[in-house]
Design a protein around this motif. Structure first.
Motif, mmCIF file in Angstrom:
data_model
loop_
_atom_site.group_PDB
_atom_site.id
_atom_site.type_symbol
_atom_site.label_atom_id
_atom_site.label_comp_id
_atom_site.label_asym_id
_atom_site.label_seq_id
_atom_site.Cartn_x
_atom_site.Cartn_y
_atom_site.Cartn_z
ATOM 1 N N GLN A 30 25.233 40.206 69.291
ATOM 2 C CA GLN A 30 26.469 39.429 69.167
ATOM 3 C C GLN A 30 26.441 38.586 67.896
ATOM 4 N N LEU A 31 25.303 38.008 67.624
ATOM 5 C CA LEU A 31 25.142 37.180 66.435
ATOM 6 C C LEU A 31 25.337 38.009 65.171
ATOM 7 N N ALA A 32 24.738 39.176 65.130
ATOM 8 C CA ALA A 32 24.865 40.054 63.958
ATOM 9 C C ALA A 32 26.318 40.477 63.762
ATOM 10 N N ARG A 33 27.018 40.799 64.862
ATOM 11 C CA ARG A 33 28.423 41.210 64.777
ATOM 12 C C ARG A 33 29.294 40.049 64.278
ATOM 13 N N ALA A 34 29.042 38.857 64.791
ATOM 14 C CA ALA A 34 29.814 37.683 64.365
ATOM 15 C C ALA A 34 29.565 37.368 62.888
ATOM 16 N N GLN A 35 28.321 37.471 62.468
ATOM 17 C CA GLN A 35 28.004 37.208 61.068
ATOM 18 C C GLN A 35 28.663 38.239 60.152
ATOM 19 N N ALA A 36 28.655 39.494 60.572
ATOM 20 C CA ALA A 36 29.294 40.548 59.766
ATOM 21 C C ALA A 36 30.791 40.304 59.656
ATOM 22 N N PHE A 52 32.337 37.434 59.897
ATOM 23 C CA PHE A 52 32.558 36.257 59.051
ATOM 24 C C PHE A 52 32.389 36.627 57.588
ATOM 25 N N GLN A 53 31.375 37.408 57.265
ATOM 26 C CA GLN A 53 31.168 37.820 55.877
ATOM 27 C C GLN A 53 32.325 38.685 55.382
ATOM 28 N N ARG A 54 32.886 39.474 56.276
ATOM 29 C CA ARG A 54 33.998 40.355 55.894
ATOM 30 C C ARG A 54 35.228 39.556 55.478
ATOM 31 N N PHE A 55 35.549 38.522 56.234
ATOM 32 C CA PHE A 55 36.756 37.740 55.961
ATOM 33 C C PHE A 55 36.470 36.489 55.137
ATOM 34 N N GLY A 56 35.232 36.075 55.099
ATOM 35 C CA GLY A 56 34.840 34.969 54.251
ATOM 36 C C GLY A 56 35.225 33.596 54.763
ATOM 37 N N VAL A 57 34.972 32.634 53.913
ATOM 38 C CA VAL A 57 35.163 31.231 54.255
ATOM 39 C C VAL A 57 36.642 30.917 54.526
ATOM 40 N N TRP A 58 37.545 31.710 53.968
ATOM 41 C CA TRP A 58 38.979 31.461 54.165
ATOM 42 C C TRP A 58 39.399 31.667 55.612
ATOM 43 N N SER A 59 38.592 32.377 56.369
ATOM 44 C CA SER A 59 38.906 32.563 57.788
ATOM 45 C C SER A 59 38.876 31.233 58.535
ATOM 46 N N ILE A 88 26.140 28.705 61.392
ATOM 47 C CA ILE A 88 25.068 29.698 61.329
ATOM 48 C C ILE A 88 24.997 30.307 59.929
ATOM 49 N N MET A 89 26.163 30.562 59.344
ATOM 50 C CA MET A 89 26.224 31.163 58.011
ATOM 51 C C MET A 89 25.948 30.143 56.896
ATOM 52 N N LYS A 90 25.710 28.897 57.301
ATOM 53 C CA LYS A 90 25.386 27.817 56.372
ATOM 54 C C LYS A 90 26.472 27.585 55.322
ATOM 55 N N VAL A 91 27.717 27.657 55.770
ATOM 56 C CA VAL A 91 28.843 27.316 54.891
ATOM 57 C C VAL A 91 28.686 25.841 54.523
#
Length: 143
Positions: free
Chosen positions: A77-83, A85-92, A111-114
């Motif tokens: 679940q964590l890997a899917r959520a991170q992927a 988030f990376q796909r849509f980026g910080v603008w999400s 988690i992504m350390k934004v």
């Protein structure tokens, strides 16, 4: 004064993982104090943003325990959520106001350390816009 504390507190709570709806509280406070719409909007927006910062912080620091059995998110679940988030980026983060997934988004951002400043600005813009819409409709249909 009590209305202000309740609006701020309910907005902060609503942004955490606790299930709570601050829009109803905000609309009720507006009915009681229609001249305080701007202050109510600011309190709700800041409170909700601070609640999201709590989620961000939890995501950032709880990640150290992801291999523990009690950690609430499984590795897949964590890997899917991170992927995602990376796909849509910080603008999400402009969608952090959404009732479904918005709180999780702020947790994943931690988690992504934004960085905290862009996180806070984007989350505030989204949440403040949502509360402005709530106040607009409350003023239009309830007052």
């Amino acid at each position: 004064m009590l209305d202000y504390i309740i609006v701020f507190s309910s907005s902060l709570l609503a942004a955490t993982i606790a299930p709570f709806y601050s829009e109803v509280v905000l609309a009720a406070a507006l009915i009681r104090q229609p001249d305080a719409a701007l202050l109510l909007w600011l309190l709700a927006s800041v409170g909700n943003t601070l609640g999201s910062i709590i989620n961000w912080w939890l995501g950032k620091y709880l990640l150290h325990y992801r291999h523990k059995r009690w950690f609430p998110i499984k590795e897949k679940q964590l890997a899917r959520a991170q992927a995602g988030f990376q796909r849509f980026g910080v603008w999400s983060l402009l969608l952090a106001w959404a009732p479904v997934g918005g709180d999780a988004l702020t947790f994943i951002a931690g988690i992504m350390k934004v960085r905290l400043l862009p996180f806070t600005l984007l989350v505030f813009i989204g949440k403040a816009t949502r509360y402005a819409v709530v106040l607009y409709f409350a003023d239009r249909f309830l007052l």
